[in-house]
Design an enzyme around this catalytic site. Structure first.
Site, mmCIF file in Angstrom:
data_model
loop_
_atom_site.group_PDB
_atom_site.id
_atom_site.type_symbol
_atom_site.label_atom_id
_atom_site.label_comp_id
_atom_site.label_asym_id
_atom_site.label_seq_id
_atom_site.Cartn_x
_atom_site.Cartn_y
_atom_site.Cartn_z
ATOM 1 N N CYS A 111 -16.836 7.308 -3.095
ATOM 2 C CA CYS A 111 -16.696 6.000 -2.530
ATOM 3 C C CYS A 111 -16.869 5.915 -1.321
ATOM 4 O O CYS A 111 -16.199 6.372 -0.432
ATOM 5 C CB CYS A 111 -15.297 5.249 -3.193
ATOM 6 S SG CYS A 111 -15.174 3.405 -2.504
ATOM 7 N N CYS A 159 -19.261 -3.785 -4.253
ATOM 8 C CA CYS A 159 -18.918 -3.867 -5.530
ATOM 9 C C CYS A 159 -18.216 -5.376 -5.611
ATOM 10 O O CYS A 159 -18.044 -5.897 -6.728
ATOM 11 C CB CYS A 159 -18.245 -2.902 -6.215
ATOM 12 S SG CYS A 159 -16.752 -2.248 -5.134
ATOM 13 N N CYS A 172 -16.174 -0.585 2.476
ATOM 14 C CA CYS A 172 -17.660 -0.919 1.940
ATOM 15 C C CYS A 172 -17.270 -2.118 0.864
ATOM 16 O O CYS A 172 -16.030 -2.359 0.229
ATOM 17 C CB CYS A 172 -18.161 0.085 1.081
ATOM 18 S SG CYS A 172 -19.322 -0.288 -0.109
ATOM 19 N N CYS A 185 -21.302 -4.499 -10.413
ATOM 20 C CA CYS A 185 -20.833 -3.865 -9.373
ATOM 21 C C CYS A 185 -21.216 -2.389 -9.679
ATOM 22 O O CYS A 185 -21.414 -1.756 -8.886
ATOM 23 C CB CYS A 185 -19.153 -3.890 -9.600
ATOM 24 S SG CYS A 185 -18.467 -3.859 -11.239
ATOM 25 N N CYS A 224 -23.526 -0.307 -6.999
ATOM 26 C CA CYS A 224 -22.682 0.781 -6.123
ATOM 27 C C CYS A 224 -23.757 1.710 -5.596
ATOM 28 O O CYS A 224 -24.417 2.531 -6.556
ATOM 29 C CB CYS A 224 -21.812 1.444 -6.779
ATOM 30 S SG CYS A 224 -20.783 2.861 -5.972
ATOM 31 N N ASP A 280 0.864 -1.121 0.124
ATOM 32 C CA ASP A 280 -0.117 0.082 0.077
ATOM 33 C C ASP A 280 0.797 1.062 0.107
ATOM 34 O O ASP A 280 0.626 2.225 -0.577
ATOM 35 C CB ASP A 280 -0.981 -0.078 1.245
ATOM 36 C CG ASP A 280 -2.231 -0.346 1.149
ATOM 37 O OD1 ASP A 280 -2.476 -0.776 0.073
ATOM 38 O OD2 ASP A 280 -3.262 0.165 1.918
ATOM 39 N N CYS A 329 -20.178 -9.510 -7.017
ATOM 40 C CA CYS A 329 -19.405 -10.080 -8.143
ATOM 41 C C CYS A 329 -19.409 -11.547 -8.318
ATOM 42 O O CYS A 329 -19.005 -12.305 -7.446
ATOM 43 C CB CYS A 329 -17.996 -9.542 -7.959
ATOM 44 S SG CYS A 329 -16.800 -10.262 -9.253
ATOM 45 N N CYS A 341 -20.635 -8.065 -18.039
ATOM 46 C CA CYS A 341 -21.047 -8.109 -16.596
ATOM 47 C C CYS A 341 -21.110 -6.505 -16.098
ATOM 48 O O CYS A 341 -20.023 -5.825 -16.750
ATOM 49 C CB CYS A 341 -20.633 -8.934 -15.662
ATOM 50 S SG CYS A 341 -20.900 -8.753 -14.097
#
Ligand code: B12
Ligand code: SF4
Ligand code: SF4
Length: 365
Positions: free
Chosen positions: A234, A264, A261, A214, A218, A154, A268, A211
Site C-alpha cells: 500500500c 481507493c 494515498c 477500489c 489500486c 489510532d 468510491c 462494486c
C-alpha cells in the site's frame, strides 16, 4: 422498591446515551454511535492478517499480552473493564480536487487527510476529551463513582473500524475504509472505551454490493481481495510508515505520491457527494495540496521542522519525505529533474541517494 430503583438506573443509563450523542455533536463530531466492547467475527481476521505479514514493519500492531495473545484482537485483553465503546467520527473532506488531479509534473500528491494545519490525532483527541468531560460532569452521581473511560485515536490497541461498524457509524468497505452512507469515507475515527453498559446501536449494513472499483484502481494491487489489504504493497504504508528503501517493483506504481494515498477512496461512489468539513483544523494549507517536488527533495532540517511542526507529515520524517520526492521525480517523466537528481544521488542519506539513482535511470539519465 428495589426494582423501582433498578428501573430508574436503567432509564438514567439511557439518558447517558442521549448525553453522549449530544456531547459528541457539541464537540464537533459529525457522527457518533455506541458499540458493545465485545469480540465480533470481524476481529477474528486480525490474527490471520498479522500472521500473513500484512502489517509489514508496523511492529506496534503485533503487541501481545503476557499470555502471548495479540492485544488488538480482543478488548478483553487490554481493557477487561470496558463494556461499551463510544465511536466518534469527524469529516476531513475539503472541496479541493483529488490530490492526483494535478497534471503539472513538477508537483507531488499528498493525501487529503494531511493537508490541514493540525495533526488529526490532536484534533480528534481534544474533541474526545470534551465528550469525556461532559460525561463526567453531567451524568448521575451514582454512575460517576464507578465510571472508567479511556480515549484513543489510532494509538491504542483497538481495531477502530470494527467498533465503528458495530456502532452504526458506517460499514467497512472492500477498500477496508469505514464508509458512512451520507458522509462517505473521508472520516477520522476516535473511540472512548467506557465501563458503562450502554445500549448499542445497530451495525451499519454493507453497501458495497457488486462494486469493485477500489480493487481495480489500486495502483499497486494492495487490496488482495475484498476487505483484505496488504500494507507492504500500500502506497500509504510505503510513503508514511516504511523506513529505508522502498522495494523497486512498487516504485513505478507510486506515481507522484509523496505522503499517503487516496485512490481507493477517490474512486468510491459513496464519496461522490461527500460534504466538505467545517472543522478549521482540516482546512488545506497553501502549498501542501500539490507541493513542488524540488522543494520537498531539498527541504532543510529547519524548514522541515518548522513547516510540519503540527502536521501528520512529521511521521515520515525528513528522510522519508525526500526519499518519496526522489521516487516521484522518477515517475514524473520530466527530464528537467535530472540535474537535481544527480545531486541527490550523492546525498548523505542512503535511501535518498539510492532512490535518486533509480529515478535518474527511470528518466533515462
Ligand atoms: C495500521 C493502519 C494503517 C495501515 C494498514 C491499513 C489497513 N487497512 O489495515 C496503512 C499504513 C496502510 C494505513 C493506511 C491508511 N489509513 Co490507516 N490506520 C491504521 C490503524 C492504526 C490500524 C488499522 C488496523 O487495525 N488494521 C488491521 C486490519 C486487519 O484491519 P482492517 O484492514 O480494517 O481489516 C478489517 C476488515 O477489512 C476485515 N478483514 C480483514 N481481513 C479479512 C479477511 C476476510 C476474508 C474478510 C471477509 C474480512 C477481513 O476485518 C478486519 C478487522 O479485523 C488505524 C487506527 C486504528 N487503531 O484502528 C488507522 C486508520 C484505519 N487509518 C485511517 C486512514 C485515514 C488511512 C488512510 C486513508 C490514510 C491515507 N490517505 O493514506 C489509508 C487508507 C488505506 C486503506 N485502504 O485502508 C483511518 C481510517 C478512517 C476510515 N474512514 O476508515 C484510521 C481508522 C485512523 C483514524 N483514527 O481515523 N493505515
Ligand atoms: S491507499 Fe492507495 S495503495 Fe493503498 S490500497 Fe488504497 S489505492 Fe491501494
Ligand atoms: S469503491 Fe466500491 S467496493 Fe470499493 S469501498 Fe467503495 S463501494 Fe465498496
Amino acid at each position: 422498591m428495589e426494582s423501582e430503583r433498578g428501573r430508574s438506573l436503567a432509564s438514567r443509563i439511557s439518558d447517558v446515551k442521549a448525553l453522549v450523542k449530544q456531547a459528541a455533536e457539541q464537540a464537533g463530531f459529525d457522527l457518533s454511535g455506541i458499540a458493545p466492547a465485545a469480540d465480533t467475527p470481524d476481529l477474528e481476521h486480525f490474527p490471520a492478517w498479522i500472521a500473513a505479514g500484512h502489517a509489514g514493519e508496523m511492529k506496534y500492531m503485533e503487541a501481545r499480552d503476557d499470555q502471548g495473545s495479540l492485544k488488538r484482537a480482543s478488548l478483553s485483553r487490554v481493557a477487561p473493564w470496558a463494556r461499551s465503546v463510544i465511536v466518534c467520527a469527524i469529516n476531513y473532506n475539503t472541496d479541493k480536487p483529488y490530490s492526483t488531479a494535478v497534471h503539472d509534473s513538477d508537483r507531488g500528491w499528498i493525501s487529503r487527510y494531511a493537508w490541514g494545519r493540525e495533526d488529526y490525532h490532536d484534533a480528534v483527541l481534544r474533541r474526545l476529551k470534551r465528550v469525556e468531560d461532559s460525561l463526567r460532569n453531567e451524568m448521575p452521581a451514582e454512575l460517576q463513582a464507578t465510571l472508567t473511560t479511556r480515549s484513543y485515536v489510532d494509538t491504542g490497541p483497538v481495531v477502530e473500524r470494527v467498533f465503528a461498524k458495530y456502532s452504526g457509524v458506517g460499514w467497512i468497505g472492500k477498500n477496508t475504509c469505514l464508509i458512512n452512507q451520507k458522509k462517505g469515507s473521508w472520516l477520522f475515527l476516535g473511540v472512548i472505551l467506557t465501563s458503562l453498559e450502554l445500549e448499542p446501536d445497530l451495525p451499519a449494513p454493507d453497501r458495497c454490493g457488486s462494486c469493485t472499483r477500489c480493487i481495480e484502481a489500486c495502483p499497486t494491487d494492495a487490496i488482495l481481495a475484498p476487505y483484505q489489504l496488504d500494507s507492504n504493497k500500500c502506497i500509504s504504508y510505503l510513503t508514511i510508515e516504511k523506513r529505508g528503501s522502498i522495494p523497486e517493483d512498487l516504485r513505478a506504481g507510486m506515481g507522484r505520491h509523496v505522503f499517503g494515498c487516496d485512490i481507493c477512496q477517490d474512486v468510491c461512489p459513496w464519496n461522490r457527494k461527500a460534504p466538505a468539513s467545517t472543522a478549521p483544523e482540516f482546512e488545506p494549507r497553501p502549498g501542501l495540496v500539490n507541493p513542488a517536488l524540488a522543494w520537498l527533495a531539498e527541504i532543510s532540517v529547519e524548514e522541515f521542522r518548522e513547516t510540519f511542526r503540527e502536521s501528520p507529515i512529521r511521521r515520515t520524517k525528513r528522510t522519508g519525505l525526500r526519499r518519496n520526492a526522489a521516487i516521484a521525480m522518477g515517475n514524473s517523466a520530466n527530464p528537467e529533474f535530472l540535474p537535481l537528481l544527480d545531486k541527490l544521488a550523492t546525498d548523505e542519506d542512503d535511501s535518498v541517494a539510492e532512490s535518486a539513482s533509480w529515478a535518474k535511470a527511470r528518466l533515462g539519465g
